[in-house]
Design a protein around this motif. Structure first.
Motif, PDB file in Angstrom:
ATOM      1  N   ARG A   1       0.752  -1.211   0.158  1.00 15.11           N
ATOM      2  CA  ARG A   1       0.040   0.026  -0.072  1.00 15.11           C
ATOM      3  C   ARG A   1       0.792   1.373  -0.041  1.00 15.11           C
ATOM      4  NH1 ARG A   1      -3.714   0.460   5.077  1.00 15.11           N
ATOM      5  NH2 ARG A   1      -3.930  -1.711   4.827  1.00 15.11           N
ATOM      6  N   PRO A   2       0.264   2.558  -0.572  1.00 14.95           N
ATOM      7  CA  PRO A   2       1.202   3.617  -0.741  1.00 14.95           C
ATOM      8  C   PRO A   2       1.190   4.262   0.485  1.00 14.95           C
ATOM      9  CG  PRO A   2      -0.836   3.728  -1.996  1.00 14.95           C
ATOM     10  CD  PRO A   2      -0.651   2.263  -1.374  1.00 14.95           C
ATOM     11  N   ILE A   3       2.128   4.703   1.246  1.00 20.55           N
ATOM     12  CA  ILE A   3       2.128   5.938   2.357  1.00 20.55           C
ATOM     13  C   ILE A   3       2.755   7.244   1.908  1.00 20.55           C
ATOM     14  CG2 ILE A   3       3.078   6.020   4.563  1.00 20.55           C
ATOM     15  CD1 ILE A   3       1.183   3.749   4.638  1.00 20.55           C
TER      16      ILE A   3
ATOM     17  N   PHE B   1      -1.718   9.932 -12.499  1.00 22.36           N
ATOM     18  CA  PHE B   1      -1.285   8.455 -12.767  1.00 22.36           C
ATOM     19  C   PHE B   1      -1.828   7.169 -12.341  1.00 22.36           C
ATOM     20  CE2 PHE B   1       1.932  11.116 -15.102  1.00 22.36           C
ATOM     21  CZ  PHE B   1       2.489  10.256 -15.882  1.00 22.36           C
ATOM     22  N   CYS B   2      -2.533   7.296 -11.223  1.00 24.62           N
ATOM     23  CA  CYS B   2      -3.306   6.172 -10.659  1.00 24.62           C
ATOM     24  C   CYS B   2      -4.251   5.562 -11.564  1.00 24.62           C
ATOM     25  CB  CYS B   2      -4.083   6.551  -9.282  1.00 24.62           C
ATOM     26  SG  CYS B   2      -4.858   5.227  -8.713  1.00 24.62           S
ATOM     27  N   PRO B   3      -3.910   4.287 -11.771  1.00 25.56           N
ATOM     28  CA  PRO B   3      -4.997   3.720 -12.964  1.00 25.56           C
ATOM     29  C   PRO B   3      -6.343   3.291 -12.415  1.00 25.56           C
ATOM     30  CG  PRO B   3      -3.224   2.070 -12.296  1.00 25.56           C
ATOM     31  CD  PRO B   3      -2.812   3.569 -11.512  1.00 25.56           C
ATOM     32  N   GLU B   4      -6.257   3.205 -11.160  1.00 27.07           N
ATOM     33  CA  GLU B   4      -7.797   2.858 -10.495  1.00 27.07           C
ATOM     34  C   GLU B   4      -8.423   4.447 -10.252  1.00 27.07           C
ATOM     35  OE1 GLU B   4      -9.797   0.563  -9.761  1.00 27.07           O
ATOM     36  OE2 GLU B   4      -8.226  -0.665 -10.716  1.00 27.07           O
ATOM     37  N   GLY B   5      -7.845   5.272 -10.407  1.00 26.06           N
ATOM     38  CA  GLY B   5      -8.549   6.531 -10.229  1.00 26.06           C
ATOM     39  C   GLY B   5      -9.089   6.777  -8.723  1.00 26.06           C
ATOM     40  N   CYS B   6      -8.035   5.936  -7.695  1.00 22.41           N
ATOM     41  CA  CYS B   6      -8.590   5.991  -6.362  1.00 22.41           C
ATOM     42  C   CYS B   6      -7.703   7.188  -5.533  1.00 22.41           C
ATOM     43  CB  CYS B   6      -8.477   4.775  -5.790  1.00 22.41           C
ATOM     44  SG  CYS B   6      -6.787   4.236  -5.567  1.00 22.41           S
ATOM     45  N   VAL B   7      -6.823   7.956  -6.236  1.00 27.91           N
ATOM     46  CA  VAL B   7      -6.350   8.913  -5.407  1.00 27.91           C
ATOM     47  C   VAL B   7      -7.124  10.274  -5.280  1.00 27.91           C
ATOM     48  CG1 VAL B   7      -4.180  10.152  -5.122  1.00 27.91           C
ATOM     49  CG2 VAL B   7      -4.016   7.836  -5.721  1.00 27.91           C
ATOM     50  N   THR B   8      -7.221  10.851  -4.350  1.00 25.67           N
ATOM     51  CA  THR B   8      -7.966  11.996  -4.350  1.00 25.67           C
ATOM     52  C   THR B   8      -7.177  13.200  -3.103  1.00 25.67           C
ATOM     53  OG1 THR B   8      -9.365  11.139  -2.521  1.00 25.67           O
ATOM     54  CG2 THR B   8     -10.282  11.065  -4.534  1.00 25.67           C
TER      55      THR B   8
ATOM     56  N   ARG C   1      -4.348  11.176  -0.980  1.00 29.85           N
ATOM     57  CA  ARG C   1      -4.506   9.955  -0.211  1.00 29.85           C
ATOM     58  C   ARG C   1      -4.999   8.943  -1.148  1.00 29.85           C
ATOM     59  NH1 ARG C   1      -1.563  11.993   2.462  1.00 29.85           N
ATOM     60  NH2 ARG C   1      -1.438  12.053   4.894  1.00 29.85           N
ATOM     61  N   ALA C   2      -4.858   7.675  -1.109  1.00 31.56           N
ATOM     62  CA  ALA C   2      -5.581   6.662  -1.861  1.00 31.56           C
ATOM     63  C   ALA C   2      -6.632   6.047  -1.149  1.00 31.56           C
ATOM     64  CB  ALA C   2      -4.581   5.668  -2.469  1.00 31.56           C
ATOM     65  N   ASP C   3      -7.748   5.808  -1.694  1.00 25.44           N
ATOM     66  CA  ASP C   3      -8.805   4.996  -1.206  1.00 25.44           C
ATOM     67  C   ASP C   3      -8.476   3.567  -1.262  1.00 25.44           C
ATOM     68  OD1 ASP C   3     -11.070   3.837  -0.562  1.00 25.44           O
ATOM     69  OD2 ASP C   3     -12.620   5.049  -1.684  1.00 25.44           O
TER      70      ASP C   3
ATOM     71  N   TYR D   1     -10.048   0.501  -3.086  1.00 24.06           N
ATOM     72  CA  TYR D   1      -9.760   0.458  -4.594  1.00 24.06           C
ATOM     73  C   TYR D   1      -8.236   0.304  -4.860  1.00 24.06           C
ATOM     74  CZ  TYR D   1     -14.719   1.414  -4.262  1.00 24.06           C
ATOM     75  OH  TYR D   1     -16.120   1.472  -3.895  1.00 24.06           O
ATOM     76  N   CYS D   2      -7.418   0.971  -4.111  1.00 18.18           N
ATOM     77  CA  CYS D   2      -5.963   0.982  -4.303  1.00 18.18           C
ATOM     78  C   CYS D   2      -5.494  -0.585  -4.588  1.00 18.18           C
ATOM     79  CB  CYS D   2      -5.209   1.526  -3.360  1.00 18.18           C
ATOM     80  SG  CYS D   2      -3.325   1.287  -3.552  1.00 18.18           S
ATOM     81  N   LYS D   3      -5.193  -0.750  -5.816  1.00 13.67           N
ATOM     82  CA  LYS D   3      -4.520  -2.281  -6.037  1.00 13.67           C
ATOM     83  C   LYS D   3      -2.939  -2.479  -5.818  1.00 13.67           C
ATOM     84  CE  LYS D   3      -5.052  -1.661 -10.990  1.00 13.67           C
ATOM     85  NZ  LYS D   3      -5.921  -1.775 -12.098  1.00 13.67           N
ATOM     86  N   GLY D   4      -2.662  -1.484  -5.248  1.00 12.62           N
ATOM     87  CA  GLY D   4      -1.063  -1.648  -4.936  1.00 12.62           C
ATOM     88  C   GLY D   4      -0.042  -1.551  -5.886  1.00 12.62           C
ATOM     89  N   CYS D   5      -0.263  -0.982  -6.977  1.00 14.21           N
ATOM     90  CA  CYS D   5       0.646  -1.012  -8.335  1.00 14.21           C
ATOM     91  C   CYS D   5       1.861  -0.720  -7.886  1.00 14.21           C
ATOM     92  CB  CYS D   5      -0.048  -0.846  -9.546  1.00 14.21           C
ATOM     93  SG  CYS D   5      -0.569   0.925  -9.405  1.00 14.21           S
ATOM     94  N   GLY D   6       1.821   0.680  -7.339  1.00 14.25           N
ATOM     95  CA  GLY D   6       2.913   1.574  -6.940  1.00 14.25           C
ATOM     96  C   GLY D   6       3.355   2.358  -8.084  1.00 14.25           C
ATOM     97  N   ILE D   7       2.337   2.681  -8.989  1.00 11.61           N
ATOM     98  CA  ILE D   7       2.767   3.741 -10.014  1.00 11.61           C
ATOM     99  C   ILE D   7       2.923   4.778  -9.308  1.00 11.61           C
ATOM    100  CG2 ILE D   7       1.618   4.791 -12.097  1.00 11.61           C
ATOM    101  CD1 ILE D   7       0.805   2.105 -13.138  1.00 11.61           C
ATOM    102  N   CYS D   8       2.096   5.308  -8.577  1.00 14.11           N
ATOM    103  CA  CYS D   8       2.109   6.464  -7.696  1.00 14.11           C
ATOM    104  C   CYS D   8       3.528   6.807  -7.330  1.00 14.11           C
ATOM    105  CB  CYS D   8       0.867   6.791  -6.570  1.00 14.11           C
ATOM    106  SG  CYS D   8       0.993   5.370  -5.537  1.00 14.11           S
ATOM    107  N   ALA D   9       3.945   5.738  -6.404  1.00 13.67           N
ATOM    108  CA  ALA D   9       5.230   5.916  -5.922  1.00 13.67           C
ATOM    109  C   ALA D   9       6.284   6.231  -6.759  1.00 13.67           C
ATOM    110  CB  ALA D   9       5.499   4.934  -5.100  1.00 13.67           C
TER     111      ALA D   9
ATOM    112  N   THR E   1       5.891   6.111  -0.333  1.00 10.88           N
ATOM    113  CA  THR E   1       6.620   4.744  -0.268  1.00 10.88           C
ATOM    114  C   THR E   1       5.530   3.586  -0.201  1.00 10.88           C
ATOM    115  OG1 THR E   1       7.733   6.093   1.687  1.00 10.88           O
ATOM    116  CG2 THR E   1       8.493   3.935   0.990  1.00 10.88           C
ATOM    117  N   MET E   2       5.946   2.497  -0.657  1.00 13.33           N
ATOM    118  CA  MET E   2       5.233   1.319  -0.807  1.00 13.33           C
ATOM    119  C   MET E   2       5.361   0.472   0.325  1.00 13.33           C
ATOM    120  SD  MET E   2       2.965   1.981  -3.337  1.00 13.33           S
ATOM    121  CE  MET E   2       2.071   0.685  -3.540  1.00 13.33           C
ATOM    122  N   ILE E   3       4.565   0.128   1.219  1.00 18.49           N
ATOM    123  CA  ILE E   3       4.792  -0.759   2.121  1.00 18.49           C
ATOM    124  C   ILE E   3       4.127  -2.236   2.288  1.00 18.49           C
ATOM    125  CG2 ILE E   3       5.634   1.133   3.961  1.00 18.49           C
ATOM    126  CD1 ILE E   3       2.662   0.494   5.316  1.00 18.49           C
TER     127      ILE E   3
HETATM  128  S1  SF4 Z   1      -0.601   1.929  -5.714  1.00 15.99           S
HETATM  129 FE1  SF4 Z   1      -1.469   2.102  -7.809  1.00 15.99          FE
HETATM  130  S2  SF4 Z   1      -3.516   1.843  -7.260  1.00 15.99           S
HETATM  131 FE2  SF4 Z   1      -2.774   2.310  -5.284  1.00 15.99          FE
HETATM  132  S3  SF4 Z   1      -2.910   4.593  -5.166  1.00 15.99           S
HETATM  133 FE3  SF4 Z   1      -0.862   4.168  -6.198  1.00 15.99          FE
HETATM  134  S4  SF4 Z   1      -1.284   4.424  -8.199  1.00 15.99           S
HETATM  135 FE4  SF4 Z   1      -3.063   4.074  -7.402  1.00 15.99          FE
END
Ligand code: SF4
Ligand code: SF4
Lengths: 391, 96
Positions: B37-39, B54-61, B69-71, B74-82, B91-93
Motif C-alpha cells: 500500500r502507498p504511504i 497516474f493512478c490507474p484506479e482513479g482512487c487517489v483524491t 491519499r488513496a482510497d 480500490y488501491c490495488k497496490g501497483c506502485g505507479i504513484c510511488a 513509499t510502498m509498504i
Molecule cells: S498504488 Fe497504484 S492503485 Fe494504489 S494509489 Fe498508487 S497508483 Fe493508485
C-alpha cells in the motif's frame, strides 16, 4: 408456388440476406471474399434494402463492427472465408459470450499454407469451440433457406447466439443452380423485426462485454454451453415452422437409404449430393449402403446421430479437414465420441477427402464404401486415411 | 434478504453478462488484490497532483490541505504513484 430462377449460389445467398431487413452489414471487401459481399453491396446501393454497408479494413474489424452494431439492437450480417475467418477468430468467442445474434455466411475454403483458396473445411474447424451455432448447406436452395432461418434462430429470445451458415466455397458458391425464392411477404411474416434483449441506449444504460474473474467466469461458461445446447430445441421448432410455411423440411441429421443399411457413409456439406448418387450405384451392386448427412455441426446432434446409425455395422465418416497429429478428422472424432457409450456401435472408418478442392467423383464414394466393407470383413481397423493421396 | 453481490448459480447469469445497473464498478473492491500500500510523506509533497493523474484506479483524491491519499478499498497496490512521484513523497509498504 414461387418461381424458380437460375442463379449463382453466392449471389443467391446475398439475395436471401436482402430479404431479411438487415440494418448493418460489415465486410472486408477484397480477397478472401466471395460474391456474397459484392452482391450484397449492390443490393444496398440500389436501395433494395435499407441497411448500412460498412467496408472495413480487415475481417477483424468486420466482425467487431457487426458485433457493435448488434449490441445497439440492429440486425446484422457479415460474410467471409478462409484466412478472413481465421482473422476473425479472436472476436468470435466474444460475440457468442456477449450473446449477440450475428449471422455470418462462410464460403468454406482451405486455409494457407500452402496458399490454395479452394474448398475444404479447414477454415471453420478451428472455430468449432467458439460457441457459435454452425450449419452446413448442401445446395443453393438450402443456402437461401438456412440464411433466412439463421436470423430467426440467432435472434430468438431463448437462443441469442451468433449463427454461421457454411457454404462450400466454389463447389457451391460459384455454381449456378435453380433456386426458388420464398415470397417476400411470407418472409416478413416468418421473420419479424428483431426484439433485442438489451440495447446500447443512453436512456437505459447497460454494460456489455464486462469483466469476470475466476469467481464468476466458470458459471458464465456453463451458461453459454447450456444456451448453445438448448438452441437445438428452438432450431427444430423454427425448422417445423419453415416447413409449414415454405414446404421444405430441415433436420439436424438427414438420411438417405439409411434405415436398413449395413454400411453408412457420413458427409457434411455439398458432397452429400454426389455421395447420394454413389449410394444408388452401391445399391445397384447389391451393397446395403446408406447416407447420413450432418446439417447441424453446433449444437452437435448427438441423439439424432445415434438414431441414424444405430443399425449399421460400418460407418464411413468423411472429413474435409485434418486435426494434425490427432485422431484424424474433426467430424470423425465427434462421431466417435458420440457413439462411444453405445453398447452396439458400428466400426468407424475415417476418410479425409477433398482437401484444398480435390474433386470427389461418384466412383470415389463407391470405392470408399467398398474398401470399408472389405476391411470390415477382414477385421482391419484403420483410424483414418487421406483418401486418394498418392504414394 | 441480503442482496447478492453477483449471480451465484450459472442460471442466474444475465445473458451475455450484461449489467443493467450503471456505475456499479464501485461495488467491486479492487483493493483486495493488493500486496503493498502507498504511504504519503506530506512533508515532501509539492502538491503537483501527478499521483492523482497516474493512478490507474482513479482512487487517489486530494484532501482539504492539498495533499493526496488513496482510497484503500480500490488501491490495488501497483506502485505507479510511488514510481511517478519525483520528490519521493510516496513509499510502498507491505500489507499485513
Ligand atoms: S498504488 Fe497504484 S492503485 Fe494504489 S494509489 Fe498508487 S497508483 Fe493508485
Ligand atoms: S506525486 Fe508526489 S509530490 Fe506530487 S502530489 Fe502526489 S505525492 Fe505530492
Amino acid at each position: 408456388m414461387a418461381k424458380r430462377v437460375g442463379m449463382e449460389v453466392a449471389i443467391a445467398a446475398a439475395e436471401a440476406v436482402g430479404m431479411c431487413d438487415i440494418d448493418v452489414a460489415a465486410v472486408y471487401p477484397i480477397t478472401p471474399q466471395s460474391h456474397i459481399a459484392e452482391h450484397l453491396s449492390e443490393i444496398v446501393a440500389d436501395g433494395r434494402t435499407d441497411a448500412e454497408f460498412v467496408t472495413v479494413e480487415s475481417e477483424h474489424s468486420a466482425i467487431s463492427c457487426v458485433a457493435g452494431a448488434s449490441g445497439t439492437g440492429a440486425r446484422v450480417y457479415t460474410a467471409t472465408s478462409s484466412q478472413g475467418l481465421m482473422l476473425m477468430h479472436e472476436i468470435l468467442p466474444i460475440v457468442s459470450a456477449m450473446r449477440l445474434p450475428v449471422v455470418m455466411g462462410i464460403a468454406n475454403r482451405a486455409v494457407s499454407g500452402p496458399l490454395n483458396i479452394l474448398n475444404d473445411h479447414s477454415d471453420i474447424m478451428p472455430q468449432r469451440d467458439n460457441g457459435w451455432i454452425a450449419m452446413f448447406t448442401e445446395n443453393g436452395q438450402e443456402t437461401v433457406d438456412l440464411t433466412i432461418q439463421s436470423f430467426k434462430i440467432a435472434e430468438h429470445p431463448d437462443v441469442m447466439l451468433p449463427c454461421c451458415v457454411n457454404i462450400d466455397g466454389f463447389q457451391l458458391t460459384h455454381m449456378v443452380e435453380p433456386i426458388e425464392f420464398p415470397d417476400q411477404k411470407l418472409v416478413n411474416k416468418f421473420l419479424p423485426p428483431r426484439k433485442p434483449y438489451a440495447t446500447l441506449h443512453p436512456d437505459k444504460p447497460v454494460s456489455m462485454g464486462t469483466f469476470a474473474m475466476s469467481d464468476i467466469f466458470p458459471e458464465v461458461m456453463k451458461a453459454k454451453d447450456e444456451a448453445l445446447k438448448n438452441s437445438k430445441k428452438i432450431i427444430l421448432g423454427i425448422w417445423d415452422e419453415w416447413e409449414k410455411m415454405f414446404g421444405r423440411r430441415y433436420r439436424p441429421v438427414e438420411t438417405y437409404c439409411a434405415d436398413d443399411a449395413d454400411v453408412i457413409l457420413l458427409t457434411m456439406g455439398s458432397m452429400g449430393e454426389t455421395a447420394e448418387i454413389g449410394i444408388n450405384e452401391l445399391r445397384k451392386k447389391g451393397i446395403s449402403a446408406g447416407l447420413v448427412k450432418l446439417r447441424l455441426w453446433r449444437p452437435f446432434p448427438f441423439e439424432e446421430l445415434k438414431q441414424a446409425v444405430k443399425k449399421a455395422k460400418i460407418l464411413v465418416v468423411t472429413d474435409r479437414a485434418v486435426s494434425f497429429g490427432g485422431p484424424g478428422g474433426p467430424v470423425a472424432s465427434e462421431v466417435r465420441a458420440a457413439l462411444y457409450g453405445e453398447k452396439e456401435r458400428p466400426l468407424i472408418y475415417n476418410q479425409i477427402i477433398g482437401l484444398g478442392g480435390r474433386d470427389m467423383a461418384v466412383s470415389d464414394f463407391v470405392a470408399m464404401v467398398e474398401d470399408a466393407v472389405k476391411s470390415g470383413e477382414k477385421g482391419i481397423i484403420k483410424d483414418y486415411e487421406f483418401y486418394g493421396v498418392r504414394g | 434478504m441480503k442482496k447478492k453481490k453477483w449471480p451465484e448459480a450459472w442460471h442466474e447469469v444475465n445473458p451475455g453478462c450484461i449489467v443493467f445497473a450503471p456505475a456499479n464498478a464501485r461495488e467491486y473492491h479492487t483493493g483486495s488484490w493488493k500486496a503493498q500500500r502507498p504511504i504519503w510523506d506530506d512533508s515532501k509533497c509539492i502538491k503537483c497532483g501527478i499521483c492523482y493523474i497516474f493512478c490507474p484506479e482513479g482512487c487517489v483524491t486530494q484532501q482539504e490541505d492539498g495533499t493526496f491519499r488513496a482510497d484503500l478499498d480500490y488501491c490495488k497496490g501497483c506502485g505507479i504513484c510511488a514510481h511517478e512521484c519525483w520528490p519521493g513523497a510516496i513509499t510502498m509498504i507491505e500489507e499485513g
